[in-house]
Design a protein around this motif. Structure first.
Motif, PDB file in Angstrom:
ATOM      1  N   PRO A 134       0.804  -1.231   0.000  1.00 20.28           N
ATOM      2  CA  PRO A 134       0.000   0.000   0.000  1.00 20.28           C
ATOM      3  C   PRO A 134       0.834   1.277   0.000  1.00 20.28           C
ATOM      4  N   GLU A 135       1.958   1.275   0.691  1.00 21.81           N
ATOM      5  CA  GLU A 135       2.778   2.487   0.770  1.00 21.81           C
ATOM      6  C   GLU A 135       3.303   2.895  -0.605  1.00 21.81           C
ATOM      7  N   PHE A 136       3.746   1.918  -1.388  1.00 19.58           N
ATOM      8  CA  PHE A 136       4.256   2.228  -2.719  1.00 19.58           C
ATOM      9  C   PHE A 136       3.121   2.641  -3.649  1.00 19.58           C
ATOM     10  N   PHE A 137       1.976   1.997  -3.506  1.00 22.63           N
ATOM     11  CA  PHE A 137       0.828   2.373  -4.326  1.00 22.63           C
ATOM     12  C   PHE A 137       0.398   3.806  -4.015  1.00 22.63           C
ATOM     13  N   ASP A 138       0.467   4.191  -2.751  1.00 30.80           N
ATOM     14  CA  ASP A 138       0.183   5.581  -2.354  1.00 30.80           C
ATOM     15  C   ASP A 138       1.129   6.553  -3.060  1.00 30.80           C
ATOM     16  N   GLU A 139       2.407   6.204  -3.092  1.00 28.21           N
ATOM     17  CA  GLU A 139       3.395   7.066  -3.747  1.00 28.21           C
ATOM     18  C   GLU A 139       3.072   7.236  -5.228  1.00 28.21           C
ATOM     19  N   LEU A 140       2.715   6.133  -5.879  1.00 29.74           N
ATOM     20  CA  LEU A 140       2.396   6.190  -7.298  1.00 29.74           C
ATOM     21  C   LEU A 140       1.185   7.072  -7.563  1.00 29.74           C
ATOM     22  N   THR A 141       0.121   6.868  -6.802  1.00 25.62           N
ATOM     23  CA  THR A 141      -1.099   7.640  -7.043  1.00 25.62           C
ATOM     24  C   THR A 141      -0.914   9.107  -6.695  1.00 25.62           C
ATOM     25  N   SER A 142      -0.143   9.388  -5.657  1.00 25.79           N
ATOM     26  CA  SER A 142       0.131  10.788  -5.308  1.00 25.79           C
ATOM     27  C   SER A 142       0.936  11.472  -6.410  1.00 25.79           C
ATOM     28  N   SER A 143       1.868  10.732  -7.000  1.00 23.76           N
ATOM     29  CA  SER A 143       2.665  11.294  -8.090  1.00 23.76           C
ATOM     30  C   SER A 143       1.803  11.570  -9.313  1.00 23.76           C
ATOM     31  N   VAL A 144       0.879  10.665  -9.620  1.00 18.59           N
ATOM     32  CA  VAL A 144      -0.031  10.893 -10.751  1.00 18.59           C
ATOM     33  C   VAL A 144      -0.861  12.149 -10.508  1.00 18.59           C
ATOM     34  N   SER A 145      -1.343  12.327  -9.290  1.00 20.58           N
ATOM     35  CA  SER A 145      -2.130  13.519  -8.967  1.00 20.58           C
ATOM     36  C   SER A 145      -1.311  14.788  -9.150  1.00 20.58           C
ATOM     37  N   ALA A 146      -0.043  14.740  -8.757  1.00 24.60           N
ATOM     38  CA  ALA A 146       0.822  15.912  -8.904  1.00 24.60           C
ATOM     39  C   ALA A 146       1.038  16.258 -10.375  1.00 24.60           C
ATOM     40  N   VAL A 147       1.251  15.229 -11.204  1.00 26.99           N
ATOM     41  CA  VAL A 147       1.446  15.482 -12.636  1.00 26.99           C
ATOM     42  C   VAL A 147       0.153  15.982 -13.260  1.00 26.99           C
ATOM     43  N   ALA A 148      -0.972  15.377 -12.889  1.00 27.38           N
ATOM     44  CA  ALA A 148      -2.260  15.800 -13.436  1.00 27.38           C
ATOM     45  C   ALA A 148      -2.544  17.261 -13.103  1.00 27.38           C
ATOM     46  N   LYS A 149      -2.235  17.659 -11.889  1.00 23.04           N
ATOM     47  CA  LYS A 149      -2.425  19.056 -11.495  1.00 23.04           C
ATOM     48  C   LYS A 149      -1.539  19.978 -12.325  1.00 23.04           C
ATOM     49  N   ALA A 150      -0.326  19.540 -12.590  1.00 21.45           N
ATOM     50  CA  ALA A 150       0.600  20.344 -13.387  1.00 21.45           C
ATOM     51  C   ALA A 150       0.135  20.443 -14.845  1.00 21.45           C
ATOM     52  N   ILE A 151      -0.437  19.367 -15.375  1.00 22.65           N
ATOM     53  CA  ILE A 151      -0.935  19.390 -16.755  1.00 22.65           C
ATOM     54  C   ILE A 151      -2.072  20.386 -16.900  1.00 22.65           C
ATOM     55  N   GLY A 152      -2.945  20.430 -15.917  1.00 24.28           N
ATOM     56  CA  GLY A 152      -4.013  21.427 -15.887  1.00 24.28           C
ATOM     57  C   GLY A 152      -4.961  21.334 -17.075  1.00 24.28           C
ATOM     58  N   ASP A 153      -5.194  22.452 -17.733  1.00 18.08           N
ATOM     59  CA  ASP A 153      -6.162  22.525 -18.835  1.00 18.08           C
ATOM     60  C   ASP A 153      -5.719  21.742 -20.063  1.00 18.08           C
ATOM     61  N   ASN A 154      -4.472  21.314 -20.099  1.00 14.78           N
ATOM     62  CA  ASN A 154      -3.998  20.533 -21.244  1.00 14.78           C
ATOM     63  C   ASN A 154      -4.376  19.060 -21.118  1.00 14.78           C
ATOM     64  N   MET A 155      -5.047  18.688 -20.032  1.00 12.79           N
ATOM     65  CA  MET A 155      -5.419  17.289 -19.811  1.00 12.79           C
ATOM     66  C   MET A 155      -6.730  16.972 -20.527  1.00 12.79           C
ATOM     67  N   THR A 156      -6.808  15.816 -21.148  1.00 16.47           N
ATOM     68  CA  THR A 156      -7.995  15.422 -21.905  1.00 16.47           C
ATOM     69  C   THR A 156      -9.137  15.023 -20.975  1.00 16.47           C
ATOM     70  N   ASP A 157     -10.353  15.113 -21.494  1.00 16.44           N
ATOM     71  CA  ASP A 157     -11.537  14.780 -20.700  1.00 16.44           C
ATOM     72  C   ASP A 157     -11.574  13.303 -20.339  1.00 16.44           C
ATOM     73  N   GLU A 158     -11.053  12.436 -21.203  1.00 15.19           N
ATOM     74  CA  GLU A 158     -11.184  11.001 -20.973  1.00 15.19           C
ATOM     75  C   GLU A 158     -10.382  10.502 -19.773  1.00 15.19           C
ATOM     76  N   VAL A 159      -9.439  11.298 -19.282  1.00 18.36           N
ATOM     77  CA  VAL A 159      -8.664  10.877 -18.101  1.00 18.36           C
ATOM     78  C   VAL A 159      -8.939  11.772 -16.898  1.00 18.36           C
ATOM     79  N   ALA A 160      -9.910  12.667 -17.023  1.00 18.95           N
ATOM     80  CA  ALA A 160     -10.147  13.656 -15.961  1.00 18.95           C
ATOM     81  C   ALA A 160     -10.444  13.005 -14.613  1.00 18.95           C
ATOM     82  N   LYS A 161     -11.126  11.858 -14.638  1.00 19.38           N
ATOM     83  CA  LYS A 161     -11.503  11.198 -13.382  1.00 19.38           C
ATOM     84  C   LYS A 161     -10.473  10.176 -12.901  1.00 19.38           C
ATOM     85  N   THR A 162      -9.475   9.918 -13.699  1.00 17.21           N
ATOM     86  CA  THR A 162      -8.500   8.886 -13.329  1.00 17.21           C
ATOM     87  C   THR A 162      -7.773   9.187 -12.020  1.00 17.21           C
TER      88      THR A 162
END
Length: 263
Positions: free
Chosen positions: A182-210
């Protein structure tokens, strides 16, 4: 028995032939053209299936610049990578036929290690992962942390995260658990959230909920008790089959406008 040329035709598809032609044209018109003669010969011989002769040409290319000053080596190799990286199937990872192992061992690896020592805050020295022989540092993560607003580094880091997450989750429907702790999975998902936030408006709708679903999945996994049954059965019991079936799309599908060299 098939000849080397016949075997080469079986392994070289149309995309490779087209890439070779374009790479050759770019290198022949560059300011470093005299230095590239042996490298171009390597590609042409490799195309024909003449492995021994092709690697002899690659050795000649490496030898003629391996002892040059750092600035010269870096200029030549960065120019070379700029000419070929648009044809890599899994950027920022290079294709082996363009940059085989001996090129990394004898030239690119040592050069990138020196570059990181000289310019540790330069994300370009990290984004490809060159020179990280021990694999103790994720170069794409370092590049992203150094410049999180740049789509090039967003993509490179996200590409590795998506591949890793798909690996950790690919047995959930079979052995009914996530492969990592679980600890490593937490790290992975937190990193995805950080990248998604950085992508911002350039992120496609199909992954918005991922990112949201990944964080929900991580929370359930973090709180899962082993004596309550398998993790898959717990998710189904809670009515969260949506967290089992949703796809983690490759990084290419996350960007409205892809960064160089992908777009």
């Amino acid at each position: 028995m098939k000849s080397p040329a016949q075997r080469a035709k079986l392994t070289w598809n149309a995309d490779r032939f087209e890439a070779l032609e374009r790479i050759r044209a770019v290198l022949q018109e560059s300011e470093f053209q005299p230095l590239y003669a042996s490298y171009i010969a390597y590609l042409e011989l490799r195309e024909r299936g003449l492995r021994k002769q092709s690697f002899a040409q690659l050795d000649a290319f490496i030898k003629q610049i391996a002892s040059d000053p750092f600035e010269v080596r870096l200029s030549v190799i960065r120019h070379l990578i700029g000419a070929i990286e648009g044809y890599w199937k899994n950027w920022p990872a290079p294709d082996n036929w363009q940059l085989p192992e001996q090129a990394f061992r004898r030239l690119i690896g040592p050069l990138w290690q020196e570059w990181r020592q000289r310019e540790p805050a330069n994300p370009e020295a990290w984004v490809y992962g060159f020179g990280n022989l021990s694999h103790d540092v994720d170069g794409t993560e370092v590049a992203f942390l150094l410049d999180p607003t740049h789509p090039r580094y967003q993509y490179a880091h996200l590409d590795g995260l998506c591949r890793q997450l798909n690996y950790e989750l690919h047995e959930l429907g079979h052995i009914e658990r996530i492969l990592c702790v679980p600890e490593f999975f937490d790290e992975l998902t937190s990193s995805v959230s950080a990248v998604a936030k950085a992508i911002g408006d350039n992120m496609t709708d199909e992954v918005a909920k991922t990112p949201v679903k990944l964080n929900e999945l991580a929370a359930f996994y973090r709180n899962h008790k082993k004596d309550s049954g398998t993790f898959l059965r717990e998710l189904l019991r809670l009515g969260r089959k949506d967290l089992v079936d949703f796809p983690i799309l490759p990084a290419r599908r996350w960007f409205r406008v892809l960064p160089y060299p992908l777009g």
